[in-house]
Design an enzyme around this catalytic site. Structure first.
Site, short mmCIF file in Angstrom:
data_model
loop_
_atom_site.label_atom_id
_atom_site.label_comp_id
_atom_site.label_asym_id
_atom_site.label_seq_id
_atom_site.Cartn_x
_atom_site.Cartn_y
_atom_site.Cartn_z
N GLU A 150 0.82 -1.21 0.00
CA GLU A 150 0.00 0.00 0.00
C GLU A 150 0.86 1.26 0.00
O GLU A 150 0.45 2.29 -0.54
CB GLU A 150 -0.95 0.02 1.20
CG GLU A 150 -2.10 -0.97 1.10
CD GLU A 150 -1.78 -2.36 1.65
OE1 GLU A 150 -0.59 -2.61 1.97
OE2 GLU A 150 -2.70 -3.18 1.75
N PHE A 157 -11.69 -8.21 13.41
CA PHE A 157 -10.57 -8.60 12.56
C PHE A 157 -10.26 -7.48 11.56
O PHE A 157 -11.15 -6.97 10.89
CB PHE A 157 -10.91 -9.90 11.81
CG PHE A 157 -9.83 -10.32 10.87
CD1 PHE A 157 -8.57 -10.69 11.34
CD2 PHE A 157 -10.05 -10.34 9.49
CE1 PHE A 157 -7.57 -11.08 10.46
CE2 PHE A 157 -9.05 -10.73 8.61
CZ PHE A 157 -7.81 -11.09 9.10
N GLN A 158 -9.00 -7.10 11.50
CA GLN A 158 -8.51 -6.03 10.62
C GLN A 158 -9.22 -4.69 10.85
O GLN A 158 -9.47 -3.94 9.92
CB GLN A 158 -8.60 -6.45 9.14
CG GLN A 158 -7.66 -7.61 8.83
CD GLN A 158 -7.40 -7.82 7.35
OE1 GLN A 158 -8.29 -7.60 6.53
NE2 GLN A 158 -6.21 -8.27 7.00
N LYS A 169 -17.62 -1.84 5.45
CA LYS A 169 -17.95 -2.82 4.41
C LYS A 169 -19.44 -2.85 4.09
O LYS A 169 -19.84 -2.94 2.93
CB LYS A 169 -17.48 -4.21 4.85
CG LYS A 169 -17.53 -5.24 3.74
CD LYS A 169 -16.88 -6.55 4.17
CE LYS A 169 -16.90 -7.55 3.03
NZ LYS A 169 -16.26 -8.81 3.40
N MET A 226 23.37 10.09 3.80
CA MET A 226 23.25 11.35 4.54
C MET A 226 23.46 11.11 6.03
O MET A 226 24.03 11.94 6.73
CB MET A 226 21.89 11.99 4.26
CG MET A 226 21.82 13.46 4.66
SD MET A 226 23.03 14.49 3.83
CE MET A 226 22.08 15.18 2.49
#
Lengths: 172, 577
Positions: free
Chosen positions: B62, B124-125, B174, B483
């Site tokens: 993602e 869940f999630q 959902k 750096m």
């Protein structure tokens, strides 16, 4: 310096979180917040009391608040003619013998007794925070069991000497 | 025509699922590409995508999706659209959201959420995405009811692309995607708390005109706001009309032609001597669309100490935030510059000032010591610049390679430079290149990355290969977090705590594993050869350049120092020896 900032906001879930998060992120300390409905459906009013170092930070706070999409209007009303009130409930230990004394004490503050039990009283007081403070100090020797304060809520008086500051007043 | 309108209107009143609404809304917004990654909470949405045949890029993470969307937004000027699932999908985009917020890139991000009935139950999630992303988005929403969905999407696109652009997130449970409702997208956006000021205040513009006419040493500091407002032409016209020199912030590069005589280079921590001294010595500083980031100002105590400061910015909160401002102008950069041009004030008498600046430019150019038998990273960037004629889109991560690219690739026109400025995100460059290439298919896209940052998102090579995007991935390989290593050398007594990576994988084999050619060079001659080969190939190529490992980026303003206290500045007389 102490600033009183009022704003109107959309009454949506998470709005308070959005605003306090902004204060947290920038390390601005909030002294009190009050929130409640306005005369318009779906719009709430908030009053913030904050302590800031200087004018520039106060200005930055207002600009950042203005950036929030759910914030409709922000004003720093500290320097205007305002009505500022706070409500406090004070539970004081009070045996029957000294109740009369307490009654006399709170009377000049126009406070009232809203609950009585065997050994305590609940006193309700409204007014400017300094007045609330003063009463609490007076009651302290009797033994304060609990204090609940609402924090300041305020708005400008109808009649102002100067025009009230509006959104983005610093810029335009 | 009229018939079509009636048909369209009929369509906008149809009843449909939340998923279909989202697709229809994206079509109405002319979204050409979606970057995303499916998961449980967005399955109904992906099912609808499948049927609709919308162009969707499946990145391999993602984070890749959101950086690609940022690259797309930067080059196309249109909002980048991202879809991620709930929980881990959403938390994986947090870095990209912050990056887009810091660099003012318009994104509309959709995250799936668990069903409304279980929100708050640690399902869940499930993750509190609205809470997590509140401080790193311009605005965010959670859709609680299907009836709100069209309005929210419309508002999101409006907020992301107007005023100061930024990312807007919509969290969709959902069950909202499967619920049915009436799709009415033909409605006006009504946001009383969001009314960006785009036109300048005439009185303030007049004050600026007056200040310019009295100024002897004015300078324009131009930031990315010039690019967002599409105001490069106006900036050039104004600077020429008034004879005012221009310096750029890192993100503003390309807003003013790098080869223009009035251009002094990039300002800030690794800016040119001339740009920084101009900021230090100027008597009038006109900031256009820059936010006075600490990487540009150095120590604020010594920043533009002799100057009257004017600041043109579309975001009022930026004015006076870091630098006290005498002339504040809340406006879109284009509108403000146009009005400044129209007012045609008496130009500043800058002849002596420009002569002084030219002298500095001549005496204190950017420099590096050429060296045989190795690749100097600065030289590598110069070679890429020459091979691409300065026309390529360059994307980078953060670090040494980023600074060398900013210093040695000359950007003569807008929207050729995609870099992570505010957040300084390792792993940004490669996925951003995907989005940039999709935004401008005909452009040559060069993704210049370090060996460290590359390994944070290199899985996106898979996307480049799959779509056969002709991106040239240039790894400036110094086997270190360059750096970090440089700072440790300079400020931590050369204690290289966990910044050296002498055992890098074989990047050429890695490229081959992903099905694209990989080329390696260890000397300047080899570098010239592989670059030529790479640009002749009509497809993706990965290039691994083993550069001089202990090279540092100079000049430099050390942290806490003022812009006039640069180190690593040498006069050209010293260089020729």
């Amino acid at each position: 310096m102490r600033r009183i900032i009022t704003m109107t906001v959309n009454n949506r879930p998470g709005v308070l979180n959005r605003i306090t998060g902004l204060f947290t992120k920038r390390h601005y300390n909030i002294e009190s917040i009050t929130v409640g409905h306005t005369e318009i459906d779906g719009i709430s009013r908030m009053t913030f009391v904050v302590n800031v170092d200087d004018e520039r930070i106060a200005e930055q706070i207002i600009k950042q608040l203005n950036k929030q999409i759910d914030v409709l209007k922000v004003s720093d009303i500290t320097d205007q003619a305002i009505v500022a009130r706070e409500l406090a409930l004070v539970k004081v230990a009070a045996a029957p013998a000294i109740r009369q004394e307490i009654y006399t004490l709170i009377e000049p503050f126009r406070a009232s007794i809203v609950d009585v039990s065997k050994d305590s009283l609940v006193i309700q007081v409204t007014g400017e925070p300094e007045k609330v403070e003063a009463l609490i100090e007076l009651l302290r020797p009797y033994g304060i069991k609990e204090v609940a304060r609402t924090g300041t809520t305020a708005f400008t008086r109808g009649a102002q000497k100067a025009a009230p500051s509006q959104k983005t007043a610093f810029i335009i | 025509m009229a018939k079509m309108k009636v048909e369209e209107q009929a369509k906008t009143k149809e009843r449909m699922s939340g998923s279909l609404m989202l697709i229809e809304a994206l079509k109405a917004e002319n979204v050409e590409v979606i970057f995303g990654y499916p998961g449980g909470a967005v399955l109904p949405l992906y099912d609808e995508l499948y049927k609709a045949g919308v162009f969707h890029v499946l990145t391999r993470h993602e984070q890749g999706a959101i950086h690609a969307a940022e690259g797309y937004a930067r080059i196309s000027g249109k909002p980048g659209v991202v879809i991620a699932t709930s929980g881990p999908g959403a938390t994986n985009i947090v870095t990209g959201l912050t990056d887009a917020m810091m660099d003012s890139l318009p994104l509309v991000v959709f995250t799936g959420q668990v069903a409304t009935s279980v929100i708050g139950s640690d399902a869940f999630q499930e993750a509190d995405v609205v809470g997590i992303t509140m401080p790193i988005t311009k605005h965010n929403y959670q859709v609680r009811d299907i009836s709100e969905l069209p309005k929210i999407i419309k508002e999101a696109f409006h907020i992301a692309t107007t005023g100061r652009p930024g990312p807007v997130l919509i969290d969709i449970p959902k069950d909202v995607t499967t619920a049915e409702g009436e799709f009415d997208y033909d409605q006006d956006v009504h946001l009383p708390g969001y009314q960006p000021t785009t036109q300048p205040n005439h009185w303030q513009i007049r004050r600026l005109v007056e200040a310019v006419s009295q100024s002897k040493r004015p300078v324009i500091l131009a930031g990315a706001g010039v690019l967002h407002a599409n105001a490069a032409d106006e900036l050039r016209q104004y600077a020429e009309q008034q004879n005012i020199p221009v310096v750029h912030t890192l993100l503003g590069l390309g807003g003013f032609p790098a080869d223009h005589p009035l251009f002094l280079g990039m300002a800030g921590m690794h800016g040119t001597y001339t740009a920084n001294m101009a900021l230090y010595e100027c008597d009038l500083l006109i900031n256009i669309g820059a936010r006075f980031d600490d990487r540009v100002t150095g120590n604020l105590k010594y920043f533009a100490p002799k100057a009257t400061v004017a600041h043109i910015d579309i975001d009022p909160a930026e004015i006076g935030k870091n630098v006290p401002t005498k002339i504040p102008i809340v406006s879109d950069a284009k509108a403000a510059l146009q009005e400044l041009i129209d007012q045609q004030g008496k130009p500043a008498d800058t002849a002596a000032w420009l002569a002084q600046l030219d002298e500095w430019k001549r005496r204190f150019p950017l420099y590096y010591e050429p060296e045989e038998g190795t690749i100097k990273p600065q030289k590598l960037i110069e070679m890429i610049y020459e091979l691409t004629g300065g026309e390529a889109i360059v994307t980078t991560d953060v670090g040494q390679h980023q600074m060398w690219a900013a210093q040695y690739y000359k950007f003569n026109r807008p929207n050729r430079w995609v870099t992570s400025g505010g957040l300084g995100t390792m792993g940004f460059g490669l996925p951003a290149a995907i989005g940039a290439q999709l935004a401008d298919r005909s452009a040559t896209v060069v993704s210049i990355v370090g060996d460290g940052g590359f390994q944070m998102t290199f899985q996106e090579l898979s996307v480049i290969q799959e779509l056969q995007l002709p991106i040239k991935v240039v790894i400036v390989n110094n086997q270190a977090l360059g750096m970090v290593r440089q700072w440790q050398e300079l400020f931590y007594d050369k204690r290289y705590s966990h910044s050296l990576i002498p055992n890098q994988p074989d990047f050429v084999k890695l490229a081959e594993a992903y099905g694209m050619p990989g080329l390696r060079a260890k000397t300047e001659a080899e570098a010239a050869e592989v670059l030529k080969q790479a640009f002749a190939i009509d497809g993706p190529v990965l290039l691994d350049f083993h550069v001089r490992a202990d090279e540092n980026v100079y000049p430099m303003v050390a942290p806490g120092k003022g812009l006039h206290e640069m180190v690593g500045v040498k006069a050209c007389e010293e260089l020729s020896q």
